[in-house]
Enzyme design. Structure first.
Site, short mmCIF file in Angstrom:
data_model
loop_
_atom_site.label_atom_id
_atom_site.label_comp_id
_atom_site.label_asym_id
_atom_site.label_seq_id
_atom_site.Cartn_x
_atom_site.Cartn_y
_atom_site.Cartn_z
N ASN A 37 38.26 28.59 47.09
CA ASN A 37 37.84 29.49 46.01
C ASN A 37 38.35 29.06 44.63
OD1 ASN A 37 38.00 32.45 48.15
ND2 ASN A 37 36.20 31.27 47.55
N ASP B 4 33.59 39.48 52.56
CA ASP B 4 32.60 38.69 51.82
C ASP B 4 31.46 39.57 51.31
OD1 ASP B 4 31.56 36.39 50.76
OD2 ASP B 4 30.79 35.58 52.65
C1 IPE Z 1 35.38 33.23 52.31
O1 IPE Z 1 34.31 33.63 51.52
C2 IPE Z 1 36.67 33.41 51.58
C3 IPE Z 1 37.07 34.77 51.32
C4 IPE Z 1 36.48 35.86 51.74
C5 IPE Z 1 38.28 34.91 50.55
P1 IPE Z 1 33.49 32.58 50.63
O2 IPE Z 1 32.43 33.37 49.95
O3 IPE Z 1 34.40 31.79 49.78
O4 IPE Z 1 32.88 31.63 51.75
P2 IPE Z 1 31.63 30.65 51.71
O5 IPE Z 1 31.76 29.81 50.48
O6 IPE Z 1 30.41 31.52 51.64
O7 IPE Z 1 31.72 29.89 52.98
C1 IPE Z 2 34.24 37.68 48.58
O1 IPE Z 2 33.07 37.91 47.90
C2 IPE Z 2 35.44 37.62 47.66
C3 IPE Z 2 36.05 36.30 47.53
C4 IPE Z 2 35.66 35.23 48.15
C5 IPE Z 2 37.17 36.19 46.62
P1 IPE Z 2 32.26 36.74 47.20
O2 IPE Z 2 32.74 36.60 45.80
O3 IPE Z 2 32.30 35.51 48.01
O4 IPE Z 2 30.80 37.35 47.20
P2 IPE Z 2 29.43 36.60 47.46
O5 IPE Z 2 29.57 35.83 48.74
O6 IPE Z 2 29.21 35.68 46.29
O7 IPE Z 2 28.42 37.69 47.54
MG MG Z 3 31.14 34.77 49.50
#
Ligand code: IPE
Ligand code: IPE
Ligand code: MG
Length: 252
Positions: free
Chosen positions: A69, A21
């Site tokens: 997602n 993340d």
């Molecule tokens: C969790 O991250 C899913 C992945 C890393 C693929 P998200 O960024 O989607 O999670 P939330 O929305 O902050 O809980």
């Molecule tokens: C994790 O990074 C990747 C996926 C969930 C696909 P994020 O895209 O959630 O990054 P933040 O949480 O917005 O920084």
């Molecule tokens: Mg995220």
């Protein structure tokens, strides 16, 4: 911190699961589009896959795309799918070099056809490797996984192939996506968030949790090694009592 000899050191984790993340925040901090964060995150995937071999981690599960997602803007989802395909094209050789088997955990059928095809081909080509396993959680949601397992069990009961009295934890777990992989020993979440976000709710029951404020694109071998070291200092009691070695260490 207590010092310890090598013989006292608990074994490292066999299975590490990672919620990768913070890609978006990494990009925002640099005034870049989110896609650049995801690209930099792909570099971390490469680094951690390599690090697993060096640190004796046999199973690596990476949460790459959740069922939730799909709610993101179309352009971001498309970019992620494209990146996944490109990553596979570019990094497939790494799996062959290191004899790593690729597996997918999740609703593969939700992904674009071209990505499905690529992933299926790589899974087939690497299915006989046994030096390690890379498990990508894609269109993955733990509640979906559990509900699907319950449905499959119900269907077997209805067909007379399974006695309801025989359903226990072991039987249930056998109906999850990848039943032959042991539960994760260590779960790492980057970017400082303190939640599971629908990730492996069943399998993480007794995993050690490790969170770090480091954003995923900045998470490389040294940060991975740090997480493994933190794991080695944990005392996994599983509801029982500390091992004598751990008790001794705690009283040092
Ligand atoms: C969790 O991250 C899913 C992945 C890393 C693929 P998200 O960024 O989607 O999670 P939330 O929305 O902050 O809980
Ligand atoms: C994790 O990074 C990747 C996926 C969930 C696909 P994020 O895209 O959630 O990054 P933040 O949480 O917005 O920084
Ligand atoms: Mg995220």
């Amino acid at each position: 911190m207590a010092t310890r000899s090598r013989t006292q050191a608990p074994a490292g984790p066999v299975h590490v699961a990672v919620i990768m993340d913070g890609n978006g925040r990494w990009a925002r901090e640099r005034g870049l589009p989110r896609s650049k964060g995801h690209e930099a995150g792909a570099e971390s995937v490469r680094a951690v896959v390599r690090a697993c071999r060096d640190h004796g981690v046999r199973y690596l599960t990476l949460y790459a795309f959740s069922v939730e997602n799909w709610k993101r803007p179309r352009s971001e989802v498309q970019g992620l799918m494209q990146l996944l395909r490109r990553f596979m094209d570019k990094e497939e050789h790494l799996l062959h070099e290191q004899q790593i088997r690729l597996r997918i955990m999740g609703r593969l059928e939700d992904l674009p056809k071209t990505v499905q095809k690529k992933l299926t081909r790589v899974m087939e080509k690497t299915s006989h490797y046994n030096a390690g396993e890379l498990i990508l959680a894609l269109s993955y949601g733990s509640r979906t996984e559990i509900a699907t397992a319950a449905r499959r069990i119900a269907e077997k009961v209805q067909a007379g192939a399974l006695d309801p009295a025989a359903i226990d934890e072991t039987v249930f777990a056998r109906h999850l996506y990848i039943p032959d992989v042991p539960d994760p020993d260590l779960m790492i979440r980057t970017s400082g968030e303190m939640r599971l976000s629908n990730f492996m709710l069943w399998q993480l029951s007794y995993a050690e949790l490790y969170t770090t404020p480091v954003l995923w694109p900045d998470f490389r071998e040294p940060q991975f090694a740090e997480a493994l070291e933190a794991y080695r200092l944990r005392d996994r009691r599983y509801g029982g009592l500390s091992s004598p070695v751990k008790r001794e260490r705690a009283s040092c």
